[in-house]
Write a protein that holds these residues in place. Structure first.
Motif, PDB file in Angstrom:
ATOM      1  N   ALA A 142       0.857  -1.169   0.000  1.00 28.64           N
ATOM      2  CA  ALA A 142       0.000   0.000   0.000  1.00 28.64           C
ATOM      3  C   ALA A 142       0.909   1.239   0.000  1.00 28.64           C
ATOM      4  N   PRO A 143       0.559   2.320  -0.616  1.00 26.12           N
ATOM      5  CA  PRO A 143      -0.758   2.587  -1.187  1.00 26.12           C
ATOM      6  C   PRO A 143      -0.961   2.038  -2.609  1.00 26.12           C
ATOM      7  N   GLU A 144       0.097   1.614  -3.275  1.00 27.80           N
ATOM      8  CA  GLU A 144      -0.056   1.135  -4.655  1.00 27.80           C
ATOM      9  C   GLU A 144      -0.972  -0.091  -4.751  1.00 27.80           C
ATOM     10  N   TYR A 145      -0.892  -0.961  -3.771  1.00 25.71           N
ATOM     11  CA  TYR A 145      -1.715  -2.171  -3.741  1.00 25.71           C
ATOM     12  C   TYR A 145      -2.454  -2.217  -2.410  1.00 25.71           C
ATOM     13  N   PRO A 146      -3.602  -1.525  -2.330  1.00 23.88           N
ATOM     14  CA  PRO A 146      -4.315  -1.415  -1.055  1.00 23.88           C
ATOM     15  C   PRO A 146      -5.006  -2.728  -0.657  1.00 23.88           C
ATOM     16  N   ALA A 193      -1.375   5.430   8.230  1.00 23.90           N
ATOM     17  CA  ALA A 193      -1.042   4.147   7.602  1.00 23.90           C
ATOM     18  C   ALA A 193      -2.312   3.365   7.271  1.00 23.90           C
ATOM     19  N   ALA A 194      -3.285   3.390   8.178  1.00 28.80           N
ATOM     20  CA  ALA A 194      -4.555   2.694   7.933  1.00 28.80           C
ATOM     21  C   ALA A 194      -5.269   3.293   6.722  1.00 28.80           C
ATOM     22  N   GLU A 195      -5.270   4.614   6.616  1.00 23.29           N
ATOM     23  CA  GLU A 195      -5.906   5.262   5.462  1.00 23.29           C
ATOM     24  C   GLU A 195      -5.218   4.892   4.155  1.00 23.29           C
ATOM     25  N   LEU A 196      -3.887   4.863   4.157  1.00 23.41           N
ATOM     26  CA  LEU A 196      -3.145   4.482   2.944  1.00 23.41           C
ATOM     27  C   LEU A 196      -3.418   3.029   2.564  1.00 23.41           C
ATOM     28  N   TYR A 197      -3.527   2.182   3.560  1.00 24.88           N
ATOM     29  CA  TYR A 197      -3.742   0.757   3.330  1.00 24.88           C
ATOM     30  C   TYR A 197      -5.181   0.466   2.913  1.00 24.88           C
ATOM     31  N   LEU A 198      -6.141   1.059   3.604  1.00 25.59           N
ATOM     32  CA  LEU A 198      -7.553   0.743   3.378  1.00 25.59           C
ATOM     33  C   LEU A 198      -8.170   1.506   2.207  1.00 25.59           C
ATOM     34  N   GLN A 199      -7.720   2.720   1.969  1.00 27.66           N
ATOM     35  CA  GLN A 199      -8.211   3.563   0.873  1.00 27.66           C
ATOM     36  C   GLN A 199      -9.741   3.540   0.735  1.00 27.66           C
ATOM     37  N   GLY A 200     -10.397   3.856   1.854  1.00 26.89           N
ATOM     38  CA  GLY A 200     -11.849   3.951   1.863  1.00 26.89           C
ATOM     39  C   GLY A 200     -12.551   2.703   2.361  1.00 26.89           C
ATOM     40  N   HIS A 201     -11.875   1.586   2.432  1.00 26.05           N
ATOM     41  CA  HIS A 201     -12.463   0.359   2.968  1.00 26.05           C
ATOM     42  C   HIS A 201     -12.629   0.537   4.483  1.00 26.05           C
ATOM     43  N   PRO A 202     -13.698   0.042   5.062  1.00 20.77           N
ATOM     44  CA  PRO A 202     -13.905   0.272   6.499  1.00 20.77           C
ATOM     45  C   PRO A 202     -12.848  -0.420   7.372  1.00 20.77           C
ATOM     46  N   PRO A 203     -12.297   0.288   8.347  1.00 16.67           N
ATOM     47  CA  PRO A 203     -11.305  -0.314   9.237  1.00 16.67           C
ATOM     48  C   PRO A 203     -11.900  -1.400  10.128  1.00 16.67           C
ATOM     49  N   SER A 204     -13.207  -1.476  10.193  1.00 17.18           N
ATOM     50  CA  SER A 204     -13.869  -2.483  11.021  1.00 17.18           C
ATOM     51  C   SER A 204     -13.971  -3.844  10.331  1.00 17.18           C
TER      52      SER A 204
END
Length: 189
Positions: A1-5, A91-102
């Motif tokens: 991530a962020p290239e491959y979230p 880091a969570a935002e870069l990794y998830l890119q809109g996917h819910p953290p839950s």
């Protein structure tokens, strides 16, 4: 991530795990540190439906809840020089890119741990991720999963991966060897 979230990393590790398990009778022990600990735990959650499952799980300073809601982020903010709540959220935002953290595969602390393999969790006492480690330990205990929690005073984030001379690293390494030997070697009778 962020290239491959998310879920790219999880899907890649799953593909590797499935090849290793399919082509080999040797027990597989999943392991990860920091964000990789979250990946390893997510992978263990995915593997509960596999005919052949991992024999064990080793989590070093695992980041298991991408909602970044543990009280240890506040409690240990001044004692953890390597990771902060702000950097975790970024880091969570870069990794998830809109996917819910839950999502329970992104945040394994929030999901079911039924049928997890025996697990070793290691974390530094003053780390911001100590809360995730403690909560996951309690969750595994509640599901009657064999689990060991090692909280090491004065140990920095994933010290064992950087140098055995760092505080707590040798102690952690000894615990890893003991845990793995316990899984792989027949018990002396």
């Amino acid at each position: 991530a962020p290239e491959y979230p998310y879920p790219a990393g999880l899907n890649d590790t799953r593909a590797v795990m499935e090849v290793l398990i399919a082509d080999n009778d040797t027990p597989l022990i999943l392991s990860g540190d920091s964000a990789g600990g979250g990946l390893a735990a997510g992978l263990a959650a995915m593997a509960v439906n596999n005919a052949k499952r991992p024999a064990g799980l080793v989590l070093l300073s695992p980041w298991l809840d991408l909602t970044v809601s543990s009280a240890s982020y506040r409690q240990n903010a001044s004692s953890d020089p390597l990771f902060s709540a702000e950097s975790a959220r970024e880091a969570a935002e870069l990794y998830l890119q809109g996917h819910p953290p839950s999502d329970v595969l992104a945040s394994p602390l929030l999901g079911s741990v039924e049928e997890f393999p025996p697990t070793l969790i290691n974390v530094g006492y003053d780390e911001v991720l100590a809360g995730d480690a403690r909560q996951f330990h309690l969750k595994l205990l509640g599901a009657s999963i064999p689990v060991q929690l090692q909280i090491v005073k004065a140990m920095e984030h994933v010290a064992v991966t950087r140098s055995l001379s760092l505080p707590g690293a040798a102690e952690t390494f000894e615990a890893l060897v003991s845990f793995i030997n316990g899984l792989l070697l027949p018990s002396a009778e």
